[in-house]
Write a protein that holds these residues in place. Structure first.
Motif, PDB file in Angstrom:
ATOM      1  N   LEU A 130      58.694  -5.429  36.663  1.00  0.00           N
ATOM      2  CA  LEU A 130      59.558  -6.143  35.867  1.00  0.00           C
ATOM      3  C   LEU A 130      59.244  -6.243  34.559  1.00  0.00           C
ATOM      4  N   ASN A 131      57.628  -6.810  34.236  1.00  0.00           N
ATOM      5  CA  ASN A 131      57.176  -6.525  32.960  1.00  0.00           C
ATOM      6  C   ASN A 131      57.468  -5.768  32.557  1.00  0.00           C
ATOM      7  N   MET A 132      57.452  -4.146  32.618  1.00  0.00           N
ATOM      8  CA  MET A 132      57.333  -2.852  32.557  1.00  0.00           C
ATOM      9  C   MET A 132      59.565  -3.121  31.926  1.00  0.00           C
ATOM     10  N   LEU A 133      60.238  -3.523  32.612  1.00  0.00           N
ATOM     11  CA  LEU A 133      61.721  -3.414  32.360  1.00  0.00           C
ATOM     12  C   LEU A 133      61.786  -4.238  31.112  1.00  0.00           C
ATOM     13  N   VAL A 143      61.729   2.829  32.609  1.00  0.00           N
ATOM     14  CA  VAL A 143      61.313   2.957  34.201  1.00  0.00           C
ATOM     15  C   VAL A 143      61.937   4.083  35.602  1.00  0.00           C
ATOM     16  N   LEU A 144      61.523   4.731  35.658  1.00  0.00           N
ATOM     17  CA  LEU A 144      62.067   5.742  36.495  1.00  0.00           C
ATOM     18  C   LEU A 144      63.463   5.512  37.750  1.00  0.00           C
ATOM     19  N   CYS A 145      64.383   5.769  38.459  1.00  0.00           N
ATOM     20  CA  CYS A 145      65.220   4.557  38.760  1.00  0.00           C
ATOM     21  C   CYS A 145      64.903   5.125  40.587  1.00  0.00           C
ATOM     22  N   ASP A 146      64.553   4.119  41.241  1.00  0.00           N
ATOM     23  CA  ASP A 146      64.374   4.305  42.592  1.00  0.00           C
ATOM     24  C   ASP A 146      64.778   4.910  43.872  1.00  0.00           C
ATOM     25  N   ASN A 147      66.182   4.982  43.046  1.00  0.00           N
ATOM     26  CA  ASN A 147      67.232   5.191  44.283  1.00  0.00           C
ATOM     27  C   ASN A 147      67.252   7.003  43.866  1.00  0.00           C
ATOM     28  N   CYS A 148      67.432   7.731  42.377  1.00  0.00           N
ATOM     29  CA  CYS A 148      67.916   8.757  42.380  1.00  0.00           C
ATOM     30  C   CYS A 148      66.922  10.123  42.069  1.00  0.00           C
ATOM     31  N   GLU A 184      66.214  10.104  39.379  1.00  0.00           N
ATOM     32  CA  GLU A 184      66.075  10.969  37.972  1.00  0.00           C
ATOM     33  C   GLU A 184      66.218  10.047  36.555  1.00  0.00           C
ATOM     34  N   GLY A 185      66.881   9.169  36.704  1.00  0.00           N
ATOM     35  CA  GLY A 185      68.000   8.438  35.778  1.00  0.00           C
ATOM     36  C   GLY A 185      66.563   7.057  35.963  1.00  0.00           C
ATOM     37  N   PHE A 186      66.848   6.595  34.834  1.00  0.00           N
ATOM     38  CA  PHE A 186      66.384   5.368  33.611  1.00  0.00           C
ATOM     39  C   PHE A 186      67.305   4.310  34.355  1.00  0.00           C
ATOM     40  N   TYR A 187      65.820   2.845  34.465  1.00  0.00           N
ATOM     41  CA  TYR A 187      66.938   1.708  34.450  1.00  0.00           C
ATOM     42  C   TYR A 187      67.299   0.877  32.836  1.00  0.00           C
ATOM     43  N   GLU A 188      68.122   0.800  32.581  1.00  0.00           N
ATOM     44  CA  GLU A 188      68.343   0.206  30.985  1.00  0.00           C
ATOM     45  C   GLU A 188      68.632  -1.282  31.249  1.00  0.00           C
ATOM     46  N   ALA A 189      68.943  -2.591  30.958  1.00  0.00           N
ATOM     47  CA  ALA A 189      68.939  -3.332  30.065  1.00  0.00           C
ATOM     48  C   ALA A 189      70.753  -3.626  30.464  1.00  0.00           C
ATOM     49  N   VAL A 229      71.216 -13.680  27.804  1.00  0.00           N
ATOM     50  CA  VAL A 229      70.225 -13.210  28.676  1.00  0.00           C
ATOM     51  C   VAL A 229      70.462 -11.555  29.305  1.00  0.00           C
ATOM     52  N   ILE A 230      69.161 -11.281  29.597  1.00  0.00           N
ATOM     53  CA  ILE A 230      69.864  -9.884  30.478  1.00  0.00           C
ATOM     54  C   ILE A 230      69.603 -10.178  32.281  1.00  0.00           C
ATOM     55  N   LEU A 231      71.181  -9.443  32.440  1.00  0.00           N
ATOM     56  CA  LEU A 231      71.190  -9.458  33.465  1.00  0.00           C
ATOM     57  C   LEU A 231      70.996  -9.412  34.492  1.00  0.00           C
ATOM     58  N   GLY A 232      70.694  -8.027  34.004  1.00  0.00           N
ATOM     59  CA  GLY A 232      69.858  -7.086  35.501  1.00  0.00           C
ATOM     60  C   GLY A 232      69.410  -5.748  34.960  1.00  0.00           C
ATOM     61  N   TYR A 233      69.201  -5.410  35.653  1.00  0.00           N
ATOM     62  CA  TYR A 233      68.617  -3.062  34.826  1.00  0.00           C
ATOM     63  C   TYR A 233      69.571  -2.367  35.571  1.00  0.00           C
ATOM     64  N   LYS A 234      70.329  -0.926  35.230  1.00  0.00           N
ATOM     65  CA  LYS A 234      71.069  -0.260  35.776  1.00  0.00           C
ATOM     66  C   LYS A 234      70.348   1.070  35.892  1.00  0.00           C
ATOM     67  N   CYS A 235      70.691   1.629  36.776  1.00  0.00           N
ATOM     68  CA  CYS A 235      70.212   3.811  36.558  1.00  0.00           C
ATOM     69  C   CYS A 235      71.223   3.542  35.600  1.00  0.00           C
TER      70      CYS A 235
END
Length: 66
Positions: free
Chosen positions: A16-19, A25-30, A32-37, A43-49
């Motif tokens: 979370l601190n890294m984000l 931050v590399l996506c845990d699902n695929c 291949e992608g990276f999380y973007e705010a 406010v930031i609602l979350g992060y999406k690959c």
């Protein structure tokens, strides 16, 4: 899906601190992608690959919701 490395809360907080600091931050699902705010205005609602669309929701108390 567990977003923390090793599954403990300290690692989740580190991710979370890294984000929040803008680090890639590399996506845990695929893995291949990276999380973007996802901007919610003030406010930031979350992060999406940027590759598969996997979403990490952040609560107001900075808790990751999987």
């Amino acid at each position: 899906m567990d977003i923390g490395v090793g599954g403990n809360s300290e690692n989740k907080k580190s991710k979370l601190n890294m984000l929040h600091s803008g680090e890639k931050v590399l996506c845990d699902n695929c893995e291949e992608g990276f999380y973007e705010a996802v901007d919610g205005g003030e406010v930031i609602l979350g992060y999406k690959c940027n590759k598969c669309g996997n979403f990490i929701h952040i609560t107001p108390g900075n808790i990751l919701v999987e």
